[in-house]
Design a protein around this motif. Structure first.
Motif, PDB file in Angstrom:
ATOM      1  N   ASP A  63      35.816 -21.226  -1.620  1.00 57.48           N
ATOM      2  CA  ASP A  63      35.137 -20.161  -0.864  1.00 57.48           C
ATOM      3  C   ASP A  63      34.557 -19.055  -1.741  1.00 57.48           C
ATOM      4  OD1 ASP A  63      35.821 -21.464   1.551  1.00 57.48           O
ATOM      5  OD2 ASP A  63      37.790 -20.500   1.533  1.00 57.48           O
ATOM      6  N   SER A  64      34.262 -19.342  -3.008  1.00 56.18           N
ATOM      7  CA  SER A  64      33.744 -18.286  -3.878  1.00 56.18           C
ATOM      8  C   SER A  64      32.215 -18.287  -3.976  1.00 56.18           C
ATOM      9  CB  SER A  64      34.353 -18.403  -5.276  1.00 56.18           C
ATOM     10  OG  SER A  64      33.904 -19.574  -5.935  1.00 56.18           O
ATOM     11  N   MET A  65      31.534 -19.322  -3.456  1.00 58.80           N
ATOM     12  CA  MET A  65      30.082 -19.353  -3.564  1.00 58.80           C
ATOM     13  C   MET A  65      29.451 -18.336  -2.623  1.00 58.80           C
ATOM     14  SD  MET A  65      27.291 -22.412  -3.203  1.00 58.80           S
ATOM     15  CE  MET A  65      28.040 -23.393  -4.474  1.00 58.80           C
ATOM     16  N   GLU A  66      28.472 -17.593  -3.166  1.00 52.09           N
ATOM     17  CA  GLU A  66      27.734 -16.617  -2.364  1.00 52.09           C
ATOM     18  C   GLU A  66      26.339 -16.451  -2.941  1.00 52.09           C
ATOM     19  OE1 GLU A  66      29.097 -12.420  -4.355  1.00 52.09           O
ATOM     20  OE2 GLU A  66      30.504 -13.337  -2.959  1.00 52.09           O
ATOM     21  N   ILE A  67      25.443 -15.889  -2.147  1.00 50.73           N
ATOM     22  CA  ILE A  67      24.098 -15.610  -2.636  1.00 50.73           C
ATOM     23  C   ILE A  67      24.206 -14.527  -3.699  1.00 50.73           C
ATOM     24  CG2 ILE A  67      21.840 -14.680  -1.992  1.00 50.73           C
ATOM     25  CD1 ILE A  67      22.280 -16.013   0.759  1.00 50.73           C
ATOM     26  N   ASP A  68      23.493 -14.717  -4.811  1.00 53.31           N
ATOM     27  CA  ASP A  68      23.531 -13.770  -5.926  1.00 53.31           C
ATOM     28  C   ASP A  68      22.791 -12.504  -5.520  1.00 53.31           C
ATOM     29  OD1 ASP A  68      23.371 -12.340  -8.279  1.00 53.31           O
ATOM     30  OD2 ASP A  68      22.864 -14.072  -9.508  1.00 53.31           O
ATOM     31  N   SER A  69      23.527 -11.448  -5.206  1.00 52.97           N
ATOM     32  CA  SER A  69      22.918 -10.208  -4.717  1.00 52.97           C
ATOM     33  C   SER A  69      22.072  -9.521  -5.784  1.00 52.97           C
ATOM     34  CB  SER A  69      23.991  -9.251  -4.194  1.00 52.97           C
ATOM     35  OG  SER A  69      24.919  -8.955  -5.219  1.00 52.97           O
ATOM     36  N   ASP A  70      22.329  -9.789  -7.072  1.00 55.15           N
ATOM     37  CA  ASP A  70      21.536  -9.178  -8.148  1.00 55.15           C
ATOM     38  C   ASP A  70      20.103  -9.692  -8.158  1.00 55.15           C
ATOM     39  OD1 ASP A  70      23.713  -7.692  -8.947  1.00 55.15           O
ATOM     40  OD2 ASP A  70      24.297  -9.102 -10.527  1.00 55.15           O
ATOM     41  N   VAL A  71      19.898 -10.917  -7.719  1.00 53.48           N
ATOM     42  CA  VAL A  71      18.553 -11.513  -7.743  1.00 53.48           C
ATOM     43  C   VAL A  71      18.190 -12.088  -6.375  1.00 53.48           C
ATOM     44  CG1 VAL A  71      18.446 -11.966 -10.216  1.00 53.48           C
ATOM     45  CG2 VAL A  71      19.499 -13.650  -8.707  1.00 53.48           C
ATOM     46  N   ARG A  72      18.689 -11.477  -5.340  1.00 47.62           N
ATOM     47  CA  ARG A  72      18.498 -11.960  -3.965  1.00 47.62           C
ATOM     48  C   ARG A  72      17.026 -12.181  -3.629  1.00 47.62           C
ATOM     49  NH1 ARG A  72      22.073 -11.602   0.353  1.00 47.62           N
ATOM     50  NH2 ARG A  72      21.065 -12.015   2.332  1.00 47.62           N
TER      51      ARG A  72
ATOM     52  N   ASP B 265      14.701 -13.176  -5.654  1.00 46.54           N
ATOM     53  CA  ASP B 265      14.081 -14.116  -6.579  1.00 46.54           C
ATOM     54  C   ASP B 265      14.088 -15.547  -6.053  1.00 46.54           C
ATOM     55  OD1 ASP B 265      13.658 -12.014  -8.260  1.00 46.54           O
ATOM     56  OD2 ASP B 265      15.302 -12.492  -9.621  1.00 46.54           O
ATOM     57  N   ILE B 266      13.951 -15.720  -4.768  1.00 43.09           N
ATOM     58  CA  ILE B 266      13.909 -17.062  -4.181  1.00 43.09           C
ATOM     59  C   ILE B 266      12.598 -17.718  -4.587  1.00 43.09           C
ATOM     60  CG2 ILE B 266      13.820 -18.354  -2.014  1.00 43.09           C
ATOM     61  CD1 ILE B 266      15.608 -16.173  -0.819  1.00 43.09           C
ATOM     62  N   GLU B 267      12.672 -18.979  -5.012  1.00 43.82           N
ATOM     63  CA  GLU B 267      11.494 -19.715  -5.457  1.00 43.82           C
ATOM     64  C   GLU B 267      11.296 -20.949  -4.597  1.00 43.82           C
ATOM     65  OE1 GLU B 267      12.139 -20.912  -9.473  1.00 43.82           O
ATOM     66  OE2 GLU B 267      12.689 -18.904 -10.126  1.00 43.82           O
TER      67      GLU B 267
END
Length: 99
Positions: free
Chosen positions: A67-76, A78-80
């Motif tokens: 349960d540690s996976m999360e969206i990286d808030s630092d580069v939220r 930067d979706i490609e």
């Protein structure tokens, strides 16, 4: 192609799907091996490990922390757009996983 005229991809219901590459982060846990000849006590081993943290390689025996996976808030933002990826089955939004 099989006897039915279908390819293996047809029987698996493989489809090429365009995907978004959303940056994610997760945690892992592993062990640093500190020789007892270099650190005879647990306290010395901890001190040595703290000094090594910034310069050592990631442990090979690491395990994903549940349960540690999360969206990286630092580069939220930067979706490609990603490449089309072969995926199996139907794609309800919650089940899509792209490589």
């Amino acid at each position: 192609m099989g006897k039915s005229g279908k390819t293996n991809n047809d029987s698996l219901n493989l489809q090429k799907v365009e995907c978004w590459k959303v940056p994610v982060v997760w945690e892992m846990m592993g062990y640093l091996k500190i020789p007892k000849t270099e650190a005879p006590t647990e306290k010395e081993a901890l001190v040595m490990a703290e000094k090594m943290i910034g310069s050592c390689e990631v442990p090979e025996d690491g395990e994903y922390l549940d349960d540690s996976m999360e969206i990286d808030s630092d580069v939220r933002d930067d979706i490609e757009a990603g490449d089309a990826t072969l995926m199996v089955g139907k794609f309800p939004a919650a089940d899509i996983v792209c490589g």
